[in-house]
Scaffold this active site. Structure first.
Site, short mmCIF file in Angstrom:
data_model
loop_
_atom_site.label_atom_id
_atom_site.label_comp_id
_atom_site.label_asym_id
_atom_site.label_seq_id
_atom_site.Cartn_x
_atom_site.Cartn_y
_atom_site.Cartn_z
CB CYS A 1 12.17 -91.07 -78.14
SG CYS A 1 13.79 -91.80 -77.93
CB CYS B 1 14.58 -89.32 -76.11
SG CYS B 1 14.89 -89.77 -77.83
#
Length: 107
Positions: A32, A35
């Site tokens: 991600c 993230c």
């Protein structure tokens, strides 16, 4: 040194329910991009709010039970727990100022 603790399905409840301060859980995954963008921001917040806020990380790919329990559908999702109960849900990577503004009412 990181103030952020990695948790998993087995240790999540122990860390969240026994905390004497609010707990912000970062639901994330290795793949991600957002993230990874928010990780250094969370590190800063963890250090600045030490003693007032605890930050935990939970890898959604490795911990499906907790991910399903809290209906995490997109990442990064940050859920703030107080007294073991979810109080706020923040979705997506946000700048530090915005994150702190949204968390301020709970700290």
């Amino acid at each position: 040194m990181s103030e952020i603790v990695a948790v998993d399905d087995a240790t999540f409840d122990e860390h969240v329910k026994t905390a004497d301060v609010p707990v912000l859980v970062d639901f994330w995954a290795e793949w991600c991009g957002p993230c990874k963008m928010i990780a250094p921001v969370l590190e800063e917040i963890a250090q600045e709010q030490a003693g007032k806020l605890r930050i935990l990380k939970l890898n959604i790919d490795d911990n499906l039970d907790i991910t399903r329990r809290y209906d995490v559908m997109s990442i990064p999702t940050l859920i703030l727990f107080k007294d073991g109960q979810p109080q706020a849900r923040l979705i997506g990577a946000k700048p530090k100022g915005q994150l702190m503004a949204e968390l301020a009412a709970f700290l």
